[in-house]
Each structure stands twice: as structure tokens, then as C-alpha cells.
Scaffold this active site. Sequence first.
Site, PDB file in Angstrom:
ATOM      1  CG  HIS A 128      45.432  43.949  44.827  1.00 40.84           C
ATOM      2  ND1 HIS A 128      46.656  43.317  44.887  1.00 40.84           N
ATOM      3  CD2 HIS A 128      45.005  44.067  46.110  1.00 40.84           C
ATOM      4  CE1 HIS A 128      46.943  43.077  46.156  1.00 40.84           C
ATOM      5  NE2 HIS A 128      45.954  43.517  46.913  1.00 40.84           N
ATOM      6  CB  CYS A 129      40.854  40.171  45.097  1.00 38.84           C
ATOM      7  SG  CYS A 129      39.557  39.677  46.221  1.00 38.84           S
ATOM      8  N   PRO A 130      41.118  42.633  47.616  1.00 36.59           N
ATOM      9  CG  PRO A 130      39.609  44.166  48.526  1.00 36.59           C
ATOM     10  CD  PRO A 130      40.078  43.594  47.220  1.00 36.59           C
ATOM     11  CG  ASN A 133      46.579  41.186  51.432  1.00 35.09           C
ATOM     12  OD1 ASN A 133      46.653  42.197  50.727  1.00 35.09           O
ATOM     13  ND2 ASN A 133      47.383  40.961  52.443  1.00 35.09           N
ATOM     14  CG  ASN A 134      48.135  37.434  45.781  1.00 35.99           C
ATOM     15  OD1 ASN A 134      48.648  38.197  44.957  1.00 35.99           O
ATOM     16  ND2 ASN A 134      48.671  36.298  46.150  1.00 35.99           N
TER      17      ASN A 134
END
Length: 445
Positions: A128-130, A133-134
Site C-alpha cells: 500500500h503506497c501512501p 494513497n492506494n
Amino acid sequence: MNFLSTFVTFQNLHEVRRLCHWGPVIALSVIAICSTMAILDSIIWYWPLDTTGGSINFIMLLNWSVLILYNYFNAMFVGPGYIPLGWKPENQQDTQYLQYCRVCQGYKSPRSHHCRKCNRCVMKMDHHCPWINNCCGHLNHAYFTSFLLLAPMGCSHAAIIFIMTMYTQLYERISFGWSTVKIDMSAVRQFQPLMPFSVPAFAATLFALGLALGTTIAVGMLFFIQMKVILRNKTSIESWIEEKAKDRIQHYQTGEDFTFPYDLGTRWLNFKQVFTWSGTPKGDGIEWPVHPKCHQHTLTIEQLKQKADKRVRSVQYRAVEDYNGACCPISKGLQTFFRTPCTEEPRIPLNKGDTILATRGTKWWMYGDKVLNEEHITVGERVRGWFPRRCVEKCHYDTAASDSTSVKKLTPGLRHATLSTVWRLHLISFYYFCKNKLLASNYIN
Ligand SMILES: [Zn+2]
Ligand SMILES: [Zn+2]
């Protein structure tokens, strides 16, 4: 919206809410500052638009901005692809090889994992990549990786513009005494800037240069990590599963030969599975082409075995160094500093002698539960998060089992049940092994 949808595919309009998060706010601000400053510096102080080179430079800068934003928004809004809620495999019997997700009320298809942030089971989940945000997964892997390549390229171009602007503008005013440096500055002397290069302009350019250089290094490293994932066709989560598989096989001495199923054999084939001309990767995200020695459920059976095994035998680590819980600890080495996991999950401080049950990890960081004393356990407290790998060492299983709180907590009946699950799964894989030997020619990539 129709005009926009030709550029960016909005799966659902409510996905726009993904922009309301510190990750996209910072990422978009950096893109905006670097591209605006590069364009302003070029046309006002460095490379006038009425020259051929200046026009090309201007078009290139615009080009980077458009390409970066296109891939960024697609990575965010197309998303990784989610397993339909309540999903079941076509063949009812296959459910025994799959894990069940209580939140999504369905089975987890091969390569999918449940993301707590997205609250859905994600196809071929990597992480999950901040910043977007997905999750990064099946459908947006190519967009995400293209963004990771284009951002450092655009930032490098901008950084050159910033350095040249500052150099050429300051050249006339300050003598550096570099009489040996021979650079033809005649073009600069002829060009009258549209406005004087003031202190605020110098400060803004210097600030943008810092941002551009930082982005080039940080995002560039992420690009190499993602390329490794794509060329090996093995996500970060799967690398961890494979590591645990080797560890499990070595511990039980079962003589199994674990082959990672999704590597198509060559880097080029793996690359083509993710990058296509249409932008949509090959496959439906549920069924995957597998190695001839494997089948659709090779990895999910291994995951079930590890899950059952985890209850019997915990992978314990003992802290050998103190760690204060910093996100990027400088004292733990450069690699630990730079390779800090890009996630909002917490870091847990460690004291020498602490015991941790690790559940996953990267080469430099690990994620797990700190083993707490009885007092904390009764309160229901749980300390879970990331810590540097160099701060811990693996415990031997014999010693780990003897002082493990979680193992002690298992009743003899439950321990027997989990042990029998391990053996049942061994039998399942033996069955598959025989079936494969007989039907090897039927498995087509
Ligand atoms: Zn789920
Ligand atoms: Zn997610």
C-alpha cells in the site's frame, strides 16, 4: 468529466477522496513546485522562448509534467484491482486451497491479499503506497512504475535548469575566481532577463533544486525496487512467502522442492505481462500463468501451510540492539535509513533482549509483534510494527518454542489440531506433485 476520462480513468467518482491525504498532497505539491519553477526559471532567466533550444526545452518540461501526472493519477484512480466481494473459485473443491477473508466475505484468489487501508482484497498486491494513497497491484503496476521512472527523469531535467539558472544569473555578479574554467557565456551576456534575478527568485530556485534532487534519489531507488519485482514477477509479499517456505522446508526436512510459480522464465516475458501497449496488464488478476512444475494453488497451499505452521512454530527474533522507533534511523546504517518501508504502519521501539514474532519483512526491515509479558497480554495490549532487521537476530526454534508465550498458550488439543493441519497440507502437496508428474503436458503457460 468526459474530457478528463479520456486521460484518467475514474473507476468510481468517490475515488477522488483519495486526494485528501498527506501523501498525494505532498507528492502533487512537489510536482507543482518543481515544474512551475523550472518553467519560470527557463523563460525568465535562463533560456528565452524565442530561441529554438528554449522552445524545445519548454515543450520538454511541459511534456514531463503531463506524463508524470498522467501516470500518477492513473496509478491512483485505476487502482490495483480488487477481488469481487464474496468471491468464490469456480470449482467448489478449490476453496480448500484458499484463505478466507472475513472482511470481504469471500476467498482470497491466488496472489491477492487483504489491505487494511483499502479494506479490500487486492489483486497481486505488492504494497500500500501512501504517496498515491492506494495499493500498488495488478492493474496499476505499470502506471505506478512508469511514474517512478518519469518523476526522476523530469526532476533531473528541472535540476539542470535550476543549477544553470543560478550559475548564469550569478556569473555576472559574483566572481568565483575560476579563471581556469572556460565556458562560453556570450549567449548569456546577450540575453536580457525579463526581470532581475532577485534574492526571492534565488531562494525559490534553490528550494526547488533541493526538492528535485531529493525526489530524483528517493523515487529513483523505488523505481529499481519495482523493476526487480516486475522482472522477477515476484511481489514484495511473495518474496517474503518464498523466504518463509525455504525456512519451513529446511526446518521440517521434508525434501520438498519449492518452485516460485509465477516467474515466466525470462525477464522479457515477465515485463510484458505488466507493460502492454493498451496500458492494461495481461490476465484477469485472478488466474495466473504458472511454471510447468507448479499449478494455480502452489503458492496458496504454501501460505496455508505457513499459517498452520505459524501456530505450531513461531518465527522468533531477539533484539540485539536498542532501537528508538525512528522512521529513518541514521545510526542503523545507510541502507536501513534509505530503505525504510514506504508505509504508514508504525515502527516499534526495541530494547536489547526483547522477543518479536516476525510475520513479514524486506531485506532491511521486518514487521512483527513484540512478545509482551503476561500483565500486558491480559490487558489486551498489542505492539505491532516495523523495526530494522539489523537490530534483531533469529532465535533457534528449540529455544524459541521453549520460551514462547504464544506456544505455551496453545492447549494440547489445539496443538494436535494444527500439527495435523500441517500434515494434511503436506499430503495435499504430495497429491499435487504426483498429479503434475502425470499431467505435466496439460499445464500450458
Ligand atoms: Zn479482504
Ligand atoms: Zn491498500
